[in-house]
Design an enzyme around this catalytic site. Structure first.
Site, PDB file in Angstrom:
ATOM      1  N   GLY A   3       0.810  -1.220   0.000  1.00  0.00           N
ATOM      2  CA  GLY A   3       0.000   0.000   0.000  1.00  0.00           C
ATOM      3  C   GLY A   3       0.843   1.268   0.000  1.00  0.00           C
ATOM      4  O   GLY A   3       2.081   1.225  -0.071  1.00  0.00           O
ATOM      5  N   LYS A  41      -9.308   1.680   4.942  1.00  0.00           N
ATOM      6  CA  LYS A  41      -9.002   2.973   5.571  1.00  0.00           C
ATOM      7  C   LYS A  41      -9.890   4.144   5.166  1.00  0.00           C
ATOM      8  O   LYS A  41      -9.602   5.281   5.533  1.00  0.00           O
ATOM      9  CB  LYS A  41      -7.550   3.338   5.277  1.00  0.00           C
ATOM     10  CG  LYS A  41      -7.287   3.508   3.787  1.00  0.00           C
ATOM     11  CD  LYS A  41      -6.057   4.297   3.473  1.00  0.00           C
ATOM     12  CE  LYS A  41      -5.891   4.517   1.997  1.00  0.00           C
ATOM     13  NZ  LYS A  41      -4.770   5.314   1.609  1.00  0.00           N
ATOM     14  N   SER A  73      -3.842   6.022  14.072  1.00  0.00           N
ATOM     15  CA  SER A  73      -4.200   7.243  13.343  1.00  0.00           C
ATOM     16  C   SER A  73      -4.562   8.345  14.315  1.00  0.00           C
ATOM     17  O   SER A  73      -5.062   8.084  15.415  1.00  0.00           O
ATOM     18  CB  SER A  73      -5.411   6.912  12.469  1.00  0.00           C
ATOM     19  OG  SER A  73      -6.015   8.089  12.008  1.00  0.00           O
ATOM     20  N   TYR A 123     -14.343   3.222  10.982  1.00  0.00           N
ATOM     21  CA  TYR A 123     -12.901   3.092  10.723  1.00  0.00           C
ATOM     22  C   TYR A 123     -12.107   3.517  11.953  1.00  0.00           C
ATOM     23  O   TYR A 123     -11.220   2.798  12.431  1.00  0.00           O
ATOM     24  CB  TYR A 123     -12.498   3.949   9.513  1.00  0.00           C
ATOM     25  CG  TYR A 123     -11.003   4.187   9.427  1.00  0.00           C
ATOM     26  CD1 TYR A 123     -10.139   3.174   9.050  1.00  0.00           C
ATOM     27  CD2 TYR A 123     -10.453   5.437   9.762  1.00  0.00           C
ATOM     28  CE1 TYR A 123      -8.761   3.393   8.989  1.00  0.00           C
ATOM     29  CE2 TYR A 123      -9.082   5.652   9.705  1.00  0.00           C
ATOM     30  CZ  TYR A 123      -8.243   4.637   9.318  1.00  0.00           C
ATOM     31  OH  TYR A 123      -6.884   4.846   9.278  1.00  0.00           O
ATOM     32  N   LYS A 154      -9.451   1.490  14.935  1.00  0.00           N
ATOM     33  CA  LYS A 154      -8.111   1.854  15.421  1.00  0.00           C
ATOM     34  C   LYS A 154      -8.102   1.931  16.954  1.00  0.00           C
ATOM     35  O   LYS A 154      -7.167   1.442  17.611  1.00  0.00           O
ATOM     36  CB  LYS A 154      -7.662   3.191  14.823  1.00  0.00           C
ATOM     37  CG  LYS A 154      -7.456   3.161  13.314  1.00  0.00           C
ATOM     38  CD  LYS A 154      -6.309   2.246  12.895  1.00  0.00           C
ATOM     39  CE  LYS A 154      -6.143   2.156  11.400  1.00  0.00           C
ATOM     40  NZ  LYS A 154      -5.219   1.111  10.964  1.00  0.00           N
ATOM     41  N   LEU A 175      -7.605  15.026   0.410  1.00  0.00           N
ATOM     42  CA  LEU A 175      -7.313  16.303  -0.237  1.00  0.00           C
ATOM     43  C   LEU A 175      -6.185  16.229  -1.272  1.00  0.00           C
ATOM     44  O   LEU A 175      -6.349  16.655  -2.421  1.00  0.00           O
ATOM     45  CB  LEU A 175      -6.961  17.334   0.848  1.00  0.00           C
ATOM     46  CG  LEU A 175      -6.618  18.718   0.323  1.00  0.00           C
ATOM     47  CD1 LEU A 175      -7.819  19.370  -0.340  1.00  0.00           C
ATOM     48  CD2 LEU A 175      -6.090  19.601   1.456  1.00  0.00           C
TER      49      LEU A 175
HETATM   50  P1  NAD Z   1      -3.396   1.388   1.701  1.00  0.00           P
HETATM   51  O1  NAD Z   1      -4.803   0.998   1.460  1.00  0.00           O
HETATM   52  O2  NAD Z   1      -2.638   2.026   0.595  1.00  0.00           O
HETATM   53  O3  NAD Z   1      -2.552   0.120   2.221  1.00  0.00           O
HETATM   54  C1  NAD Z   1      -3.137  -0.899   2.994  1.00  0.00           C
HETATM   55  C2  NAD Z   1      -2.718  -2.227   2.382  1.00  0.00           C
HETATM   56  O4  NAD Z   1      -3.279  -3.283   3.172  1.00  0.00           O
HETATM   57  C3  NAD Z   1      -3.221  -2.413   0.957  1.00  0.00           C
HETATM   58  O5  NAD Z   1      -2.134  -2.785   0.136  1.00  0.00           O
HETATM   59  C4  NAD Z   1      -4.245  -3.534   1.068  1.00  0.00           C
HETATM   60  O6  NAD Z   1      -4.280  -4.330  -0.084  1.00  0.00           O
HETATM   61  C5  NAD Z   1      -3.775  -4.293   2.304  1.00  0.00           C
HETATM   62  N1  NAD Z   1      -4.811  -5.015   3.058  1.00  0.00           N
HETATM   63  C6  NAD Z   1      -5.976  -4.531   3.553  1.00  0.00           C
HETATM   64  N2  NAD Z   1      -6.641  -5.505   4.192  1.00  0.00           N
HETATM   65  C7  NAD Z   1      -5.886  -6.632   4.128  1.00  0.00           C
HETATM   66  C8  NAD Z   1      -6.018  -7.956   4.614  1.00  0.00           C
HETATM   67  N3  NAD Z   1      -7.105  -8.356   5.281  1.00  0.00           N
HETATM   68  N4  NAD Z   1      -5.028  -8.846   4.387  1.00  0.00           N
HETATM   69  C9  NAD Z   1      -3.921  -8.479   3.688  1.00  0.00           C
HETATM   70  N5  NAD Z   1      -3.740  -7.227   3.202  1.00  0.00           N
HETATM   71  C10 NAD Z   1      -4.709  -6.312   3.410  1.00  0.00           C
HETATM   72  O7  NAD Z   1      -3.393   2.337   2.996  1.00  0.00           O
HETATM   73  P2  NAD Z   1      -2.246   3.273   3.562  1.00  0.00           P
HETATM   74  O8  NAD Z   1      -2.628   4.686   3.317  1.00  0.00           O
HETATM   75  O9  NAD Z   1      -0.916   2.785   3.132  1.00  0.00           O
HETATM   76  O10 NAD Z   1      -2.443   3.033   5.117  1.00  0.00           O
HETATM   77  C11 NAD Z   1      -1.694   2.043   5.821  1.00  0.00           C
HETATM   78  C12 NAD Z   1      -2.159   2.010   7.260  1.00  0.00           C
HETATM   79  O11 NAD Z   1      -2.034   3.310   7.846  1.00  0.00           O
HETATM   80  C13 NAD Z   1      -3.610   1.605   7.454  1.00  0.00           C
HETATM   81  O12 NAD Z   1      -3.701   0.807   8.608  1.00  0.00           O
HETATM   82  C14 NAD Z   1      -4.316   2.916   7.668  1.00  0.00           C
HETATM   83  O13 NAD Z   1      -5.488   2.770   8.424  1.00  0.00           O
HETATM   84  C15 NAD Z   1      -3.257   3.707   8.437  1.00  0.00           C
HETATM   85  N6  NAD Z   1      -3.401   5.167   8.315  1.00  0.00           N
HETATM   86  C16 NAD Z   1      -3.421   5.732   7.061  1.00  0.00           C
HETATM   87  C17 NAD Z   1      -3.587   7.113   6.943  1.00  0.00           C
HETATM   88  C18 NAD Z   1      -3.631   7.776   5.590  1.00  0.00           C
HETATM   89  O14 NAD Z   1      -4.082   8.916   5.492  1.00  0.00           O
HETATM   90  N7  NAD Z   1      -3.164   7.123   4.520  1.00  0.00           N
HETATM   91  C19 NAD Z   1      -3.730   7.917   8.096  1.00  0.00           C
HETATM   92  C20 NAD Z   1      -3.696   7.309   9.352  1.00  0.00           C
HETATM   93  C21 NAD Z   1      -3.529   5.910   9.440  1.00  0.00           C
HETATM   94  N1  UFG Z   2     -10.873  18.300   1.964  1.00  0.00           N
HETATM   95  C1  UFG Z   2     -11.469  19.128   1.035  1.00  0.00           C
HETATM   96  N2  UFG Z   2     -11.797  18.613  -0.180  1.00  0.00           N
HETATM   97  C2  UFG Z   2     -11.542  17.321  -0.515  1.00  0.00           C
HETATM   98  C3  UFG Z   2     -10.922  16.479   0.437  1.00  0.00           C
HETATM   99  C4  UFG Z   2     -10.616  17.010   1.673  1.00  0.00           C
HETATM  100  O1  UFG Z   2     -11.722  20.304   1.305  1.00  0.00           O
HETATM  101  O2  UFG Z   2     -11.878  16.905  -1.635  1.00  0.00           O
HETATM  102  C5  UFG Z   2     -10.480  18.880   3.274  1.00  0.00           C
HETATM  103  C6  UFG Z   2     -11.118  18.193   4.475  1.00  0.00           C
HETATM  104  O3  UFG Z   2     -12.387  18.778   4.756  1.00  0.00           O
HETATM  105  C7  UFG Z   2     -10.066  18.433   5.556  1.00  0.00           C
HETATM  106  C8  UFG Z   2      -8.744  18.401   4.785  1.00  0.00           C
HETATM  107  O4  UFG Z   2      -9.090  18.665   3.426  1.00  0.00           O
HETATM  108  O5  UFG Z   2     -10.217  19.717   6.098  1.00  0.00           O
HETATM  109  C9  UFG Z   2      -8.044  17.055   4.849  1.00  0.00           C
HETATM  110  O6  UFG Z   2      -8.951  16.041   4.468  1.00  0.00           O
HETATM  111  P1  UFG Z   2      -8.472  14.547   4.123  1.00  0.00           P
HETATM  112  O7  UFG Z   2      -9.690  13.809   3.677  1.00  0.00           O
HETATM  113  O8  UFG Z   2      -7.310  14.593   3.212  1.00  0.00           O
HETATM  114  O9  UFG Z   2      -7.947  14.033   5.520  1.00  0.00           O
HETATM  115  P2  UFG Z   2      -8.695  13.901   6.931  1.00  0.00           P
HETATM  116  O10 UFG Z   2      -8.025  14.832   7.874  1.00  0.00           O
HETATM  117  O11 UFG Z   2     -10.137  13.995   6.787  1.00  0.00           O
HETATM  118  O12 UFG Z   2      -8.374  12.376   7.300  1.00  0.00           O
HETATM  119  C10 UFG Z   2      -7.090  11.759   7.118  1.00  0.00           C
HETATM  120  C11 UFG Z   2      -7.267  10.280   6.833  1.00  0.00           C
HETATM  121  C12 UFG Z   2      -7.859   9.584   8.028  1.00  0.00           C
HETATM  122  C13 UFG Z   2      -7.027   9.860   9.247  1.00  0.00           C
HETATM  123  C14 UFG Z   2      -6.854  11.356   9.441  1.00  0.00           C
HETATM  124  C15 UFG Z   2      -5.916  11.613  10.577  1.00  0.00           C
HETATM  125  O13 UFG Z   2      -8.137  10.113   5.717  1.00  0.00           O
HETATM  126  O14 UFG Z   2      -7.814   8.191   7.810  1.00  0.00           O
HETATM  127  O15 UFG Z   2      -6.326  11.949   8.262  1.00  0.00           O
HETATM  128  O16 UFG Z   2      -4.744  10.917  10.382  1.00  0.00           O
HETATM  129  F1  UFG Z   2      -7.649   9.355  10.320  1.00  0.00           F
END
Ligand code: NAD
Ligand code: UFG
Length: 356
Positions: free
Chosen positions: A27, A101, A141, A165, A169, A216
């Site tokens: 991912g 996620k 998160s 979601y 966590k 965003l």
């Molecule tokens: P992502 O979706 O790109 O990566 C997650 C990976 O996990 C994917 O490759 C998916 O195929 C794999 N996966 C999901 N369920 C599975 C399962 N049951 N078995 C095997 N593989 C599985 O997401 P990411 O952005 O890289 O996020 C990674 C982690 O970080 C997640 O736990 C997510 O909740 C956490 N996180 C992400 C963000 C963000 O904004 N990206 C913010 C806070 C926390």
């Molecule tokens: N936003 C817009 N337009 C869009 C998308 C987002 O205005 O099309 C704004 C949102 O309202 C927010 C900011 O941009 O004010 C960031 O939004 P994101 O959706 O990029 O991120 P969030 O803060 O909502 O959430 C992200 C991850 C969650 C995680 C959180 C804290 O998606 O999984 O950050 O780590 F929990």
């Protein structure tokens, strides 16, 4: 399940080289962490069911590092297949990214989120205990701080959630606290990510959302490259300097180095522990700040329109990063401009993500 060919897949234990199992390593964040581990000469084993990633990530990792990690296309909920991976490799630690996620989607299909994220984690922890692999870094998160804490968020604040979601966590953090209480040989780092954006500076790896991006930065990047016409800015009447939502954006490469630091701490620990760390820049930027920074980096105009607030969003949050700086010796190195530059590089070189 078929096993990949691996000339040097098991840790001999003599060189200081560690073998790290990375769930969800294909991912967005996991792939960057795999690159950084391989660059540190660690052995990397990826378990991923590819439900939200592309197999091409492996060749990109190889292009960047010159190394191919072991890859198992395994669902974490398949206990037998997962056990085979633990049986085959002498694993020193696990970094657990694998999860669904998307915040909005989690309210529509909560059972899928609870099933995948909770059951997947339970199976993983059970197999880890069976094979006595007790070093764990868990992807948590900033969403676990809920909506009632003051900013900046500090690790000792009470946890809550506003979406299924987010609840997965909080639940997994609680489960791990119980697991540690029952068996204090577990050594656990709970990493609470703020808003990861950016891409690998090579332009070979980055975020590749399916369909319309929820977040965003990928949305802005798709407007810049001409895939989408206009960015909807969710809310222009928040009590923030320009009325738009403020978040703590962190470059995915800095996030990756935070994982290396967390692993180093686990391996160096005299006594095992369970600790939470905020991984953020400790600084808030508004939606319009990000738009402006992206325009500067890309030289493109980002058309936007202010629309009503998105349900569930809060005005502002950012991290207190004191604990990570002190205990992990970690801090971010990349600025918002760096994050925009690298996202734009990735988006231009891969307008359709890994399908390009
Ligand atoms: P992502 O979706 O790109 O990566 C997650 C990976 O996990 C994917 O490759 C998916 O195929 C794999 N996966 C999901 N369920 C599975 C399962 N049951 N078995 C095997 N593989 C599985 O997401 P990411 O952005 O890289 O996020 C990674 C982690 O970080 C997640 O736990 C997510 O909740 C956490 N996180 C992400 C963000 C963000 O904004 N990206 C913010 C806070 C926390
Ligand atoms: N936003 C817009 N337009 C869009 C998308 C987002 O205005 O099309 C704004 C949102 O309202 C927010 C900011 O941009 O004010 C960031 O939004 P994101 O959706 O990029 O991120 P969030 O803060 O909502 O959430 C992200 C991850 C969650 C995680 C959180 C804290 O998606 O999984 O950050 O780590 F929990």
């Amino acid at each position: 399940m078929s096993f990949p060919f691996l000339a040097d897949s098991t840790n001999t234990g003599t060189t200081g080289v560690k073998t790290i199992l990375v769930t969800g390593g294909m991912g967005f964040i996991g792939s960057h962490v795999c690159v950084s581990l391989l660059e540190e000469n660690q052995q990397v084993i990826i378990v991923d069911n590819l439900c939200n990633s592309n197999k091409k990530v492996l060749s990109r990792i190889e292009k960047i590092t010159g190394k191919v990690p072991a890859f198992y296309s395994v669902d974490l909920m398949d206990e037998e297949a997962l056990s085979s991976v633990f049986k085959r490799h002498n694993i020193d630690a696990v970094i657990h990214f694998a999860a669904l996620k998307a915040v909005g989607e989690s309210s529509q299909i909560p059972l899928s989120y609870y099933h995948n994220n909770i059951t997947g984690s339970l199976v993983l922890f059970k197999v880890m205990e069976k094979y006595q692999v007790l070093n764990l870094v868990f992807s948590s998160s900033a969403t676990v701080y809920g909506e009632n804490n003051p900013i900046p968020y500090a690790e000792h604040f009470p946890l809550s959630a506003t979406s299924p979601y987010g609840r997965t966590k909080v639940m997994i953090e609680d489960i791990l606290q119980d697991v540690f209480k029952a068996n204090p040989k577990w050594n656990i780092s709970l990493l609470r990510y703020f808003n990861p954006i950016g891409a690998h500076p090579s332009g070979l790896m980055g975020e590749d959302p399916n369909g319309i991006p929820n977040n965003l930065m990928p949305y802005i990047a798709q407007v810049a490259v001409g895939k989408r016409d206009v960015l909807s800015v969710f809310g222009g009447d928040y009590p923030t300097p320009d009325g738009t939502g403020v978040r703590d954006y962190i470059h995915v490469v800095d996030l990756a180095s935070g994982h290396s630091k967390a692993l180093q701490k686990l391996f160096a620990a005299e006594f095992p522990s369970i600790d939470a760390y905020n991984l953020g820049a400790g600084k808030g930027y508004s939606v319009l700040d990000v738009v402006k920074a992206f325009e500067k980096s890309s030289g493109k105009d980002i058309h936007y329109v202010i629309v009503p607030r998105r349900e569930g969003d809060i005005a502002e949050f950012y991290a207190d990063t004191t604990k990570a700086a002190k205990e992990l010796d970690w801090q971010v190195e990349n600025s918002l401009d760096d994050m925009c530059r690298d996202t734009w590089n990735w988006q231009q070189k891969n307008p359709n993500g890994y399908q390009s």
